[in-house]
Design a protein around this motif. Structure first.
Motif, PDB file in Angstrom:
ATOM      1  N   GLY A   1     -25.964 -15.785  -6.599  1.00  0.00           N
ATOM      2  CA  GLY A   1     -26.050 -15.481  -5.178  1.00  0.00           C
ATOM      3  C   GLY A   1     -25.819 -14.043  -4.779  1.00  0.00           C
ATOM      4  O   GLY A   1     -25.819 -13.728  -3.587  1.00  0.00           O
ATOM      5  N   VAL A   2     -25.634 -13.136  -5.732  1.00  0.00           N
ATOM      6  CA  VAL A   2     -25.365 -11.732  -5.387  1.00  0.00           C
ATOM      7  C   VAL A   2     -26.657 -11.072  -4.893  1.00  0.00           C
ATOM      8  O   VAL A   2     -27.649 -11.009  -5.620  1.00  0.00           O
ATOM      9  N   ARG A   3     -26.622 -10.585  -3.663  1.00  0.00           N
ATOM     10  CA  ARG A   3     -27.791  -9.932  -3.066  1.00  0.00           C
ATOM     11  C   ARG A   3     -27.446  -8.580  -2.443  1.00  0.00           C
ATOM     12  O   ARG A   3     -28.347  -7.848  -2.042  1.00  0.00           O
ATOM     13  N   ARG A   4     -26.166  -8.275  -2.305  1.00  0.00           N
ATOM     14  CA  ARG A   4     -25.737  -7.052  -1.617  1.00  0.00           C
ATOM     15  C   ARG A   4     -24.584  -6.412  -2.370  1.00  0.00           C
ATOM     16  O   ARG A   4     -23.848  -7.085  -3.072  1.00  0.00           O
ATOM     17  N   GLY A   5     -24.393  -5.109  -2.128  1.00  0.00           N
ATOM     18  CA  GLY A   5     -23.249  -4.437  -2.716  1.00  0.00           C
ATOM     19  C   GLY A   5     -21.941  -5.024  -2.229  1.00  0.00           C
ATOM     20  O   GLY A   5     -20.967  -5.097  -2.982  1.00  0.00           O
ATOM     21  N   SER A   6     -21.903  -5.465  -0.981  1.00  0.00           N
ATOM     22  CA  SER A   6     -20.681  -6.086  -0.460  1.00  0.00           C
ATOM     23  C   SER A   6     -20.375  -7.387  -1.191  1.00  0.00           C
ATOM     24  O   SER A   6     -19.198  -7.751  -1.357  1.00  0.00           O
ATOM     25  N   ASP A   7     -21.410  -8.108  -1.649  1.00  0.00           N
ATOM     26  CA  ASP A   7     -21.180  -9.314  -2.455  1.00  0.00           C
ATOM     27  C   ASP A   7     -20.471  -8.955  -3.754  1.00  0.00           C
ATOM     28  O   ASP A   7     -19.563  -9.662  -4.213  1.00  0.00           O
ATOM     29  N   VAL A   8     -20.900  -7.852  -4.359  1.00  0.00           N
ATOM     30  CA  VAL A   8     -20.277  -7.395  -5.604  1.00  0.00           C
ATOM     31  C   VAL A   8     -18.800  -7.096  -5.368  1.00  0.00           C
ATOM     32  O   VAL A   8     -17.930  -7.514  -6.144  1.00  0.00           O
ATOM     33  N   VAL A   9     -18.510  -6.382  -4.288  1.00  0.00           N
ATOM     34  CA  VAL A   9     -17.130  -6.017  -3.975  1.00  0.00           C
ATOM     35  C   VAL A   9     -16.285  -7.262  -3.754  1.00  0.00           C
ATOM     36  O   VAL A   9     -15.129  -7.345  -4.213  1.00  0.00           O
ATOM     37  N   LYS A  10     -16.815  -8.255  -3.069  1.00  0.00           N
ATOM     38  CA  LYS A  10     -16.070  -9.495  -2.834  1.00  0.00           C
ATOM     39  C   LYS A  10     -15.748 -10.195  -4.156  1.00  0.00           C
ATOM     40  O   LYS A  10     -14.641 -10.709  -4.350  1.00  0.00           O
ATOM     41  N   ALA A  11     -16.718 -10.220  -5.062  1.00  0.00           N
ATOM     42  CA  ALA A  11     -16.484 -10.851  -6.362  1.00  0.00           C
ATOM     43  C   ALA A  11     -15.428 -10.105  -7.164  1.00  0.00           C
ATOM     44  O   ALA A  11     -14.551 -10.714  -7.795  1.00  0.00           O
ATOM     45  N   LEU A  12     -15.472  -8.778  -7.137  1.00  0.00           N
ATOM     46  CA  LEU A  12     -14.474  -7.992  -7.863  1.00  0.00           C
ATOM     47  C   LEU A  12     -13.079  -8.198  -7.260  1.00  0.00           C
ATOM     48  O   LEU A  12     -12.093  -8.299  -7.991  1.00  0.00           O
TER      49      LEU A  12
END
Length: 398
Positions: free
Chosen positions: A322-333
């Motif tokens: 479901g990662v589509r945005r840089g903010s998604d990456v930050v949330k996962a980290l």
């Protein structure tokens, strides 16, 4: 004489969503449908993306950092951003397929994951990106699996990804896309009405003299022919599913052969994560196979934090889904992922503009990560914690 592209347009896109729209416009319906995929009612594939929207950010108004870092060591390799290529099979959306993706990963300083169901050979892909991890399903007998590991190691693969989370949940409420057994003259005539309406896609293949390749060269026996995608799929369906002892065996054989990391992909439970640690894996990927597996599985981001809290101190924890945005990456980290893997996101970029499109996706994600770090007032991804997020009650699943 050089043939000019009559459909040339501004190739740059500002988001993964725009890349997806361009891919849908460019690709024949069956090809696009295969990428969208998702099993049964599509509950899991929907939740994979929707769950990110439930997580809020808690930015600071001052005290921001002028310089921000997103480099990190993942699986023994320094990457320029914590986004890796997840292995996906038969990338017939573009003539260069996995080689284009590998070149993009190398250009953007990250890790390439290559499916053993890929349409390009491991030798070609490793040449394009030395930091390539080879992915295997549990298919064939043990001698066959060892032979495939040996080939990947000889080619220069720097790690192995075992994907074991497939089930037989294949029915889709919206209908399964038509994927031919092989692309021959009869098939091309039958599917012509669906393909002729997509001249840009035809042009890309036509100028190279290629037709979409639906074989799996990395599954070819020594000196033998590569099976078709469905031949490979049949081998998987007729192979008895693995036990935890089999996982340990697979890890041991790869370690003896290569000594490089072994990643178990598809973990969605804390107890499975602990058993993976016992089996000696280097890392796990919290994943539900992009919604293509058992429908009703929660979004991977909902499963991440409980698993990271349980085993993150012993092994590396990755996440995909479901990662589509840089903010998604930050949330996962922030919730404990060492890095994320992307699948459909880079396939949209590949379909939209080949290697440059995949690089465009990386740049979109990089920009989004940097923007989020700036707003949150942190200088590095290493500073991210759950306290940077607004997490609704009951969000996590364990």
């Amino acid at each position: 004489m050089k043939i000019e592209n009559p459909w040339k347009q501004n190739p740059w896109f500002e988001s993964v969503a725009v890349a997806q729209r361009r891919a849908q416009k460019r690709l024949p319906q069956p090809v696009y449908g295969a990428l969208v995929a998702g099993s049964e009612r599509g509950q899991t594939i929907h939740d994979n993306q929707a769950a990110f929207g439930e997580l809020g950010m808690l930015p600071h108004v001052a005290g921001h950092h002028a310089d921000r870092s997103m480099t990190r060591t993942v699986l023994g390799h320094e990457v320029s951003l914590p986004v890796l290529i997840s292995p996906t099979g038969v990338q017939a959306v573009h003539p260069d397929g996995e080689v284009a993706v590998a070149r993009a990963a190398n250009a953007r300083g990250t890790i390439m994951g290559l499916s053993n169901f890929a349409s390009k050979s491991v030798e070609e892909v490793v040449e394009a990106c030395p930091n390539t991890f080879f992915q295997m399903y549990w298919t064939g007998d043990r001698d066959v699996m060892v032979q495939r590991m040996e080939r990947a190691h000889k080619a220069g693969a720097v790690g192995l990804i075992a994907t074991l989370d497939w089930s037989f949940s294949m029915g889709r409420d919206w209908g399964s896309p038509e994927i031919p057994e092989k692309v021959d003259l009869k098939t091309m005539v039958r599917m012509a009405p669906k393909v002729v309406t997509k001249p840009r896609w035809l042009y890309e293949f036509g100028k190279t003299g290629q037709i979409p390749d639906l074989t799996a060269p990395n599954l070819a026996p020594p000196g033998g022919e590569a099976p078709t995608f469905f031949g490979a799929y049949y081998e998987w369906m007729t192979t008895p599913p693995p036990s935890w002892e089999d996982v340990a065996w697979m890890r041991d054989r790869w370690t003896e052969l290569s000594g490089t990391p072994f990643v178990l992909k598809g973990v969605g439970r804390v107890d499975d994560a602990r058993r993976a640690v016992d089996a000696g894996v280097s890392a796990i990927s919290v994943s539900n196979h992009g919604g293509n597996n058992l429908d009703g599985t929660p979004a991977a981001i909902r499963l991440l934090n409980p698993i990271a809290n349980a085993v993150g101190g012993e092994i590396e924890v990755l996440m995909d889904g479901g990662v589509r945005r840089g903010s998604d990456v930050v949330k996962a980290l922030a919730l404990g992922a060492r890095a994320v893997l992307i699948g459909r996101a880079y396939l949209w970029g590949l379909a939209a503009n080949g290697q440059a499109g995949v690089e465009n996706v990386f740049d979109v994600l990089r920009g989004g990560i940097d923007s989020a770090l700036l707003g949150l007032g942190v200088a590095s991804i290493d500073e991210l914690t759950p306290e940077h997020l607004l997490i609704p009650e009951g969000f996590h699943r364990s």
